[in-house]
Scaffold this motif. Structure first.
Motif, PDB file in Angstrom:
ATOM      1  N   CYS A   1     -22.547 -24.653  34.274  1.00 15.39           N
ATOM      2  CA  CYS A   1     -22.592 -23.615  33.496  1.00 15.39           C
ATOM      3  C   CYS A   1     -21.813 -22.253  33.996  1.00 15.39           C
ATOM      4  CB  CYS A   1     -23.874 -23.576  32.980  1.00 15.39           C
ATOM      5  SG  CYS A   1     -24.544 -24.661  31.769  1.00 15.39           S
ATOM      6  N   PHE A   2     -22.117 -22.370  35.301  1.00 16.13           N
ATOM      7  CA  PHE A   2     -21.769 -20.869  35.845  1.00 16.13           C
ATOM      8  C   PHE A   2     -20.899 -21.126  37.239  1.00 16.13           C
ATOM      9  CE2 PHE A   2     -25.730 -20.432  33.933  1.00 16.13           C
ATOM     10  CZ  PHE A   2     -25.374 -19.300  33.269  1.00 16.13           C
TER      11      PHE A   2
ATOM     12  N   ALA B   1     -30.146 -22.893  36.136  1.00 16.86           N
ATOM     13  CA  ALA B   1     -29.302 -22.258  34.942  1.00 16.86           C
ATOM     14  C   ALA B   1     -29.941 -21.221  34.422  1.00 16.86           C
ATOM     15  CB  ALA B   1     -28.711 -23.221  34.086  1.00 16.86           C
ATOM     16  N   SER B   2     -31.244 -21.114  34.173  1.00 14.05           N
ATOM     17  CA  SER B   2     -31.779 -20.138  33.464  1.00 14.05           C
ATOM     18  C   SER B   2     -31.883 -19.119  34.371  1.00 14.05           C
ATOM     19  CB  SER B   2     -33.278 -20.633  32.930  1.00 14.05           C
ATOM     20  OG  SER B   2     -33.862 -20.999  34.252  1.00 14.05           O
TER      21      SER B   2
ATOM     22  N   TRP C   1     -28.426 -17.442  34.548  1.00 15.86           N
ATOM     23  CA  TRP C   1     -27.966 -16.699  33.054  1.00 15.86           C
ATOM     24  C   TRP C   1     -28.762 -15.554  33.169  1.00 15.86           C
ATOM     25  CZ3 TRP C   1     -31.064 -15.116  28.928  1.00 15.86           C
ATOM     26  CH2 TRP C   1     -30.433 -14.515  27.722  1.00 15.86           C
TER      27      TRP C   1
ATOM     28  N   ASP D   1     -26.883 -12.835  35.250  1.00 20.26           N
ATOM     29  CA  ASP D   1     -25.583 -12.412  34.524  1.00 20.26           C
ATOM     30  C   ASP D   1     -24.591 -13.022  35.615  1.00 20.26           C
ATOM     31  OD1 ASP D   1     -26.221 -10.876  32.596  1.00 20.26           O
ATOM     32  OD2 ASP D   1     -26.619  -9.103  33.949  1.00 20.26           O
TER      33      ASP D   1
ATOM     34  N   PRO E   1     -20.128 -17.054  33.757  1.00 21.36           N
ATOM     35  CA  PRO E   1     -20.300 -18.444  33.003  1.00 21.36           C
ATOM     36  C   PRO E   1     -18.972 -19.088  32.753  1.00 21.36           C
ATOM     37  CG  PRO E   1     -20.063 -16.791  31.249  1.00 21.36           C
ATOM     38  CD  PRO E   1     -20.165 -15.873  32.912  1.00 21.36           C
TER      39      PRO E   1
ATOM     40  N   ASN F   1     -21.807 -24.675  26.465  1.00 18.87           N
ATOM     41  CA  ASN F   1     -22.626 -23.498  27.304  1.00 18.87           C
ATOM     42  C   ASN F   1     -22.775 -22.264  26.456  1.00 18.87           C
ATOM     43  OD1 ASN F   1     -22.478 -24.974  29.484  1.00 18.87           O
ATOM     44  ND2 ASN F   1     -20.475 -23.853  30.574  1.00 18.87           N
ATOM     45  N   ASP F   2     -22.217 -22.217  25.465  1.00 18.89           N
ATOM     46  CA  ASP F   2     -22.378 -21.262  24.586  1.00 18.89           C
ATOM     47  C   ASP F   2     -23.951 -21.393  23.843  1.00 18.89           C
ATOM     48  OD1 ASP F   2     -20.269 -19.647  25.121  1.00 18.89           O
ATOM     49  OD2 ASP F   2     -18.910 -20.394  23.687  1.00 18.89           O
TER      50      ASP F   2
ATOM     51  N   PHE G   1     -26.602 -20.845  26.257  1.00 14.43           N
ATOM     52  CA  PHE G   1     -26.970 -19.557  26.528  1.00 14.43           C
ATOM     53  C   PHE G   1     -27.817 -18.795  25.242  1.00 14.43           C
ATOM     54  CE2 PHE G   1     -22.879 -19.738  29.231  1.00 14.43           C
ATOM     55  CZ  PHE G   1     -23.459 -20.379  30.071  1.00 14.43           C
TER      56      PHE G   1
ATOM     57  N   PHE H   1     -31.125 -19.942  25.637  1.00 11.63           N
ATOM     58  CA  PHE H   1     -31.892 -18.858  26.761  1.00 11.63           C
ATOM     59  C   PHE H   1     -32.383 -17.644  25.902  1.00 11.63           C
ATOM     60  CE2 PHE H   1     -29.517 -21.247  30.421  1.00 11.63           C
ATOM     61  CZ  PHE H   1     -30.722 -22.132  30.688  1.00 11.63           C
ATOM     62  N   LYS H   2     -31.226 -17.154  25.288  1.00 11.11           N
ATOM     63  CA  LYS H   2     -31.556 -15.756  24.612  1.00 11.11           C
ATOM     64  C   LYS H   2     -32.714 -15.817  23.791  1.00 11.11           C
ATOM     65  CE  LYS H   2     -29.504 -11.935  22.149  1.00 11.11           C
ATOM     66  NZ  LYS H   2     -28.098 -11.565  21.717  1.00 11.11           N
TER      67      LYS H   2
END
Length: 198
Positions: free
Chosen positions: A130-131, A140-141, A144, A147, A150, A156-157, A160, A163-164
């Motif tokens: 993802c990154f 990954a968390s 994210w 920052d 990505p 991945n979107d 994310f 996660f948000k």
């Protein structure tokens, strides 16, 4: 789910039949899910081994059903190792070790511990997918939250956005605090899933 013969614990599960009367062992689990390796502790008795294999086989099958994915997803494409009754720590029923990409369950761990540790493994597995700049060993968390750069991809979107919703929603933070969880990405993710289930 019946309790192991040497235990008074009873496990309950609701899900489809996976064993269909077959006697399952850990070699069957490794073969079906393509785990990189499976190790069993030397203090695990034959009865404990047989009962644990049956419970874990059902738990992994349930996880696969819930995720609606193939067997290779469960072993993260053969990169994940599994231990039972090895390397336990006092007061810890299960843990995931990023350096060896292995999740370990103590003899006292219930089958539900598998999903919890598997999601730690997935979080770790996804970091470099993802990154672009996630350091080795980072989840990954956490990448994210820090920052990291990505990798553009529709999946991945979606991750994310998840996660948000899970880590930045104040209601999830409140749930983490109420349950006396330390605020870490992983604790927040677990609290978030409980919040989303409610």
């Amino acid at each position: 789910m019946a309790a192991p013969r040497n235990s008074s614990r009873t496990f309950y599960r609701r899900g489809p039949e996976h064993r269909f009367g077959e006697i399952i062992n850990f070699a069957d689990i490794r073969k079906r899910y393509d785990f990189r390796s499976i190790e069993i502790g030397r203090w695990v008795t034959r009865d404990e081994n047989e009962q644990a294999a049956a419970h874990f086989y059902d738990a992994l099958g349930d996880l696969m059903t819930i995720l609606n994915g193939p067997e290779a997803l469960i072993s993260l494409r053969g990169t994940l190792a599994f231990q039972y009754g090895i390397g336990g720590r006092p007061g810890v029923a299960a843990h995931y070790t990023p350096a060896t990409r292995c999740f370990s369950l103590a003899k006292n761990a219930g089958p539900g511990s598998i999903a919890h540790e598997w999601f730690h493994a997935l979080d770790h597995y996804l970091a470099d997918k993802c990154f672009d700049d996630a350091p080795k060993g980072m989840f990954a968390s956490k990448a994210w939250l820090h920052d990291a750069i990505p990798v553009p991809h529709p999946l991945n979107d979606c991750l994310f956005a998840c996660f948000k919703a899970i880590m930045l929603d104040p209601r999830v933070r409140q749930l983490s605090t109420e349950n006396r969880l330390f605020y870490t990405p992983q604790a927040s993710i677990h609290a978030g899933f409980r919040f989303l289930d409610a």
